[in-house]
Design a protein around this motif. Structure first.
Motif, PDB file in Angstrom:
ATOM      1  N   ALA A   1      -5.150  26.017  39.866  1.00 59.46           N
ATOM      2  CA  ALA A   1      -6.468  25.899  40.393  1.00 59.46           C
ATOM      3  C   ALA A   1      -6.824  24.377  40.179  1.00 59.46           C
ATOM      4  CB  ALA A   1      -7.278  26.686  39.561  1.00 59.46           C
ATOM      5  N   GLY A   2      -6.394  23.782  39.192  1.00 58.96           N
ATOM      6  CA  GLY A   2      -6.719  22.535  38.918  1.00 58.96           C
ATOM      7  C   GLY A   2      -6.173  21.434  39.711  1.00 58.96           C
ATOM      8  N   THR A   3      -4.938  21.737  40.051  1.00 63.43           N
ATOM      9  CA  THR A   3      -4.058  20.879  40.967  1.00 63.43           C
ATOM     10  C   THR A   3      -4.597  20.903  42.387  1.00 63.43           C
ATOM     11  OG1 THR A   3      -2.191  21.199  39.784  1.00 63.43           O
ATOM     12  CG2 THR A   3      -1.872  20.117  42.056  1.00 63.43           C
ATOM     13  N   ALA A   4      -5.103  22.339  42.855  1.00 64.12           N
ATOM     14  CA  ALA A   4      -5.584  22.461  44.150  1.00 64.12           C
ATOM     15  C   ALA A   4      -7.005  21.694  44.159  1.00 64.12           C
ATOM     16  CB  ALA A   4      -5.681  23.900  44.318  1.00 64.12           C
ATOM     17  N   LYS A   5      -7.848  21.777  42.901  1.00 63.49           N
ATOM     18  CA  LYS A   5      -9.191  20.898  43.172  1.00 63.49           C
ATOM     19  C   LYS A   5      -8.981  19.560  43.517  1.00 63.49           C
ATOM     20  CE  LYS A   5     -13.320  20.429  40.225  1.00 63.49           C
ATOM     21  NZ  LYS A   5     -13.939  20.859  38.853  1.00 63.49           N
ATOM     22  N   LEU A   6      -8.055  18.942  42.410  1.00 61.78           N
ATOM     23  CA  LEU A   6      -7.652  17.547  42.688  1.00 61.78           C
ATOM     24  C   LEU A   6      -7.280  17.344  44.189  1.00 61.78           C
ATOM     25  CD1 LEU A   6      -7.876  15.060  40.730  1.00 61.78           C
ATOM     26  CD2 LEU A   6      -5.370  15.386  40.295  1.00 61.78           C
ATOM     27  N   MET A   7      -6.450  18.069  44.756  1.00 68.70           N
ATOM     28  CA  MET A   7      -5.921  17.957  46.115  1.00 68.70           C
ATOM     29  C   MET A   7      -7.183  17.966  46.942  1.00 68.70           C
ATOM     30  SD  MET A   7      -3.171  20.043  48.331  1.00 68.70           S
ATOM     31  CE  MET A   7      -1.723  19.073  48.185  1.00 68.70           C
ATOM     32  N   GLY A   8      -8.065  18.687  46.738  1.00 65.00           N
ATOM     33  CA  GLY A   8      -9.450  18.699  47.583  1.00 65.00           C
ATOM     34  C   GLY A   8     -10.144  17.284  47.361  1.00 65.00           C
ATOM     35  N   VAL A   9     -10.167  16.782  46.327  1.00 64.13           N
ATOM     36  CA  VAL A   9     -10.830  15.528  45.955  1.00 64.13           C
ATOM     37  C   VAL A   9      -9.819  14.329  47.013  1.00 64.13           C
ATOM     38  CG1 VAL A   9     -11.147  13.764  44.404  1.00 64.13           C
ATOM     39  CG2 VAL A   9     -11.832  15.859  43.975  1.00 64.13           C
ATOM     40  N   TYR A  10      -8.714  14.591  46.809  1.00 64.47           N
ATOM     41  CA  TYR A  10      -7.733  13.565  47.765  1.00 64.47           C
ATOM     42  C   TYR A  10      -7.938  13.731  49.257  1.00 64.47           C
ATOM     43  CZ  TYR A  10      -3.100  11.558  49.223  1.00 64.47           C
ATOM     44  OH  TYR A  10      -2.352  10.668  49.635  1.00 64.47           O
ATOM     45  N   ARG A  11      -8.184  15.132  49.814  1.00 65.73           N
ATOM     46  CA  ARG A  11      -8.646  15.324  51.074  1.00 65.73           C
ATOM     47  C   ARG A  11      -9.785  14.702  51.790  1.00 65.73           C
ATOM     48  NH1 ARG A  11      -5.957  19.312  54.189  1.00 65.73           N
ATOM     49  NH2 ARG A  11      -4.337  20.677  53.409  1.00 65.73           N
ATOM     50  N   ASP A  12     -10.771  14.979  50.844  1.00 63.87           N
ATOM     51  CA  ASP A  12     -11.996  14.446  50.912  1.00 63.87           C
ATOM     52  C   ASP A  12     -11.980  13.060  51.184  1.00 63.87           C
ATOM     53  OD1 ASP A  12     -13.130  16.941  50.917  1.00 63.87           O
ATOM     54  OD2 ASP A  12     -14.049  16.640  48.976  1.00 63.87           O
ATOM     55  N   GLY A  13     -11.323  12.222  50.368  1.00 64.11           N
ATOM     56  CA  GLY A  13     -11.119  10.644  50.507  1.00 64.11           C
ATOM     57  C   GLY A  13     -10.663  10.320  51.526  1.00 64.11           C
ATOM     58  N   MET A  14      -9.462  11.033  52.036  1.00 61.84           N
ATOM     59  CA  MET A  14      -8.817  10.745  53.310  1.00 61.84           C
ATOM     60  C   MET A  14      -9.801  11.142  54.593  1.00 61.84           C
ATOM     61  SD  MET A  14      -4.677  11.536  52.855  1.00 61.84           S
ATOM     62  CE  MET A  14      -4.742  13.288  52.218  1.00 61.84           C
ATOM     63  N   THR A  15     -10.510  12.023  54.535  1.00 64.00           N
ATOM     64  CA  THR A  15     -11.316  12.104  55.610  1.00 64.00           C
ATOM     65  C   THR A  15     -12.370  10.983  55.538  1.00 64.00           C
ATOM     66  OG1 THR A  15     -11.060  14.692  55.456  1.00 64.00           O
ATOM     67  CG2 THR A  15     -13.154  13.735  56.318  1.00 64.00           C
TER      68      THR A  15
ATOM     69  N   SER B   1     -11.603   9.972  40.199  1.00 63.31           N
ATOM     70  CA  SER B   1     -12.001   9.009  41.157  1.00 63.31           C
ATOM     71  C   SER B   1     -10.984   8.258  41.526  1.00 63.31           C
ATOM     72  CB  SER B   1     -12.987   8.116  39.886  1.00 63.31           C
ATOM     73  OG  SER B   1     -12.222   7.439  38.926  1.00 63.31           O
ATOM     74  N   LYS B   2      -9.744   7.945  40.857  1.00 65.10           N
ATOM     75  CA  LYS B   2      -8.663   7.037  41.396  1.00 65.10           C
ATOM     76  C   LYS B   2      -7.915   7.899  42.615  1.00 65.10           C
ATOM     77  CE  LYS B   2      -7.543   4.501  37.185  1.00 65.10           C
ATOM     78  NZ  LYS B   2      -6.593   4.448  36.013  1.00 65.10           N
ATOM     79  N   VAL B   3      -8.093   9.086  42.285  1.00 69.44           N
ATOM     80  CA  VAL B   3      -7.385  10.214  43.584  1.00 69.44           C
ATOM     81  C   VAL B   3      -8.324   9.989  44.700  1.00 69.44           C
ATOM     82  CG1 VAL B   3      -6.774  12.309  44.266  1.00 69.44           C
ATOM     83  CG2 VAL B   3      -6.114  11.756  41.818  1.00 69.44           C
ATOM     84  N   HIS B   4      -9.456  10.039  44.677  1.00 70.92           N
ATOM     85  CA  HIS B   4     -10.610  10.070  46.034  1.00 70.92           C
ATOM     86  C   HIS B   4     -10.353   8.399  46.419  1.00 70.92           C
ATOM     87  CE1 HIS B   4     -14.256   9.064  47.893  1.00 70.92           C
ATOM     88  NE2 HIS B   4     -14.239  10.461  48.241  1.00 70.92           N
ATOM     89  N   ALA B   5     -10.340   7.402  45.513  1.00 73.56           N
ATOM     90  CA  ALA B   5     -10.139   6.316  45.934  1.00 73.56           C
ATOM     91  C   ALA B   5      -9.039   5.866  46.605  1.00 73.56           C
ATOM     92  CB  ALA B   5     -10.506   5.104  44.970  1.00 73.56           C
ATOM     93  N   SER B   6      -7.787   6.394  46.439  1.00 75.60           N
ATOM     94  CA  SER B   6      -6.546   6.398  46.929  1.00 75.60           C
ATOM     95  C   SER B   6      -6.449   6.968  48.491  1.00 75.60           C
ATOM     96  CB  SER B   6      -5.463   6.969  46.025  1.00 75.60           C
ATOM     97  OG  SER B   6      -5.242   5.967  44.984  1.00 75.60           O
ATOM     98  N   GLY B   7      -7.203   8.196  48.256  1.00 80.06           N
ATOM     99  CA  GLY B   7      -7.323   8.980  49.632  1.00 80.06           C
ATOM    100  C   GLY B   7      -8.246   8.238  50.521  1.00 80.06           C
ATOM    101  N   VAL B   8      -9.231   7.532  50.181  1.00 82.44           N
ATOM    102  CA  VAL B   8      -9.827   6.501  51.233  1.00 82.44           C
ATOM    103  C   VAL B   8      -9.080   5.401  51.834  1.00 82.44           C
ATOM    104  CG1 VAL B   8     -11.620   4.895  51.331  1.00 82.44           C
ATOM    105  CG2 VAL B   8     -12.102   6.942  50.114  1.00 82.44           C
TER     106      VAL B   8
END
Length: 378
Positions: free
Chosen positions: A204-218, A184-191
């Motif tokens: 795999a876990g790091t890539a999944k977290l990066m996906g959350v981050y990308r989604d937030g920045m988008t 949730s913090k990774v996503h909010a930081s991405g936003v």
């Protein structure tokens, strides 16, 4: 692929402090010459970990000695610091490094630290972190003509009557990042377009977290150039030990990885009891915890936090992160006892000579002219 070195030595006591400092400087200079993207330092107090204690002082010592590597912190516990005093010190490092620094900050411990007796507000360390971060961001954009800068957090209040001194070298603010593995913090930081540093997870876990981050920045509509820069600095953290063979590496690293006090949330299931480190690195570990403090097996903890083996094994493990889209590996080469520092010297030498040539490593680009602050009208 970007590689960063984390200078995080343990010591047995004060008799090792000087050795740990000298070894850290030695490894930082080797990393810079070998093409590492950054050298990171942590902040610890009143214990036997990272005996330089103050990452900004240590980084200031290294700044004139490094030719291309950035200097980073991992992590400054922001609630411990006065926000304006911290901005002063960060700006000084930004000037000394000519903008080649990145400041990793975190909330620190989730409960009040007895060595730092400041009560947290109702929202805890996370609230205090955000309060102090907002003061820092205001200080970075404040100019003399704006008049006094009033500020208030749950732990301090006051006014900066004139200007921040020294000013920052890099336009806007020095580079900074938040340390977290919480989705949730990774996503909010991405936003918000904030940079993120993560701790140990598998590829795999790091890539999944990066996906959350990308989604937030988008979702936040972050500019494409900033997205790419943020992904370059989205790093995961690993302990790495290299030997001539997998067996040799595991034998040397075992006392430092499993022959020590482990976190209380790590358990050893029956099928893992009695296994040697070389076997723990290969068995099915079961589920890996996504954050510190959550129960996981010994094998999961070792595999999540460590890469141990021959040059070919280490290169393949790191390549798996790049194959998963994760660009930046943050590596701690010194850990455990300093009884034989040459173990770590040999490991790093093997990494530089035999692992790095198997990877497509690169350094961070130099600052462009438009990234340097112009304070002539301030």
């Amino acid at each position: 692929m970007y590689l960063s070195m984390f200078l995080g030595p343990n010591v047995r006591g004060p008799e090792d402090d000087r050795l740990a400092l000298e070894l850290s400087i030695e490894q930082a200079l080797l990393a810079d010459a070998a093409g590492f993207a950054a050298v990171y330092l942590g902040e610890q107090h009143y214990n036997d970990y990272e005996p330089y204690s103050d990452p900004l002082v240590m980084a200031a010592h290294l700044a004139p000695q490094l030719t291309q590597a950035y200097l980073g912190t991992s992590m400054i516990p922001l609630p411990r610091h006065h926000p304006l005093a911290l901005v002063e010190r960060i700006n000084l490092l930004d000037q000394l490094s000519a903008g080649r620094c990145i400041i990793g900050m975190s909330s620190g411990r989730p409960v009040p630290d007895p060595s730092f007796p400041v009560p947290f507000p109702e929202g805890g360390a996370a609230q205090l972190f955000e309060e102090k971060l907002q003061v820092m961001l205001a200080a970075w954009v404040h100019r003399r003509a704006d008049g006094p800068l009033a500020f208030e957090t749950s732990t301090e209040r006051g006014s900066m009557p004139n200007r921040m001194m020294p000013t920052n070298y890099r336009r806007g603010t020095p580079l900074w990042a938040i340390g977290t593995n919480t989705a949730s913090k990774v996503h909010a930081s991405g936003v918000l377009g904030r940079k993120i540093h993560t701790a140990g997870l598998d590829a795999a876990g790091t890539a999944k977290l990066m996906g959350v981050y990308r989604d937030g920045m988008t979702e936040g509509g972050i500019a494409a150039e900033t997205v790419e820069e943020n992904l370059d600095w989205f790093l995961h953290t690993k302990v790495v030990f290299v030997g001539e063979t997998d067996e040799e590496a595991a034998e040397a690293a075992a006392p430092m990885l499993i022959g020590r006090s482990l976190p209380p949330w790590i358990f050893t299931p029956p099928e893992q009891q009695g296994l040697q480190l070389v076997d723990l690195l290969r068995v099915d570990p079961g589920p890996m915890a996504s954050a510190m403090g959550q129960p996981e097996s010994l094998a999961a903890f070792i595999q999540k936090t460590s890469i141990v083996g021959s040059p070919a094994t280490v290169a393949a493990r790191l390549q798996a992160f790049e194959d998963a889209g994760v660009r930046h590996s943050h590596i701690r080469f010194v850990f455990g006892s300093l009884a034989d520092p040459d173990l770590f010297r040999r490991s790093l030498r093997l990494f530089i000579d035999e692992v790095m040539p198997q990877l497509r490593t690169q350094t961070m680009p130099a600052l462009r002219a438009d990234q340097v602050a112009d304070h002539s009208g301030s």
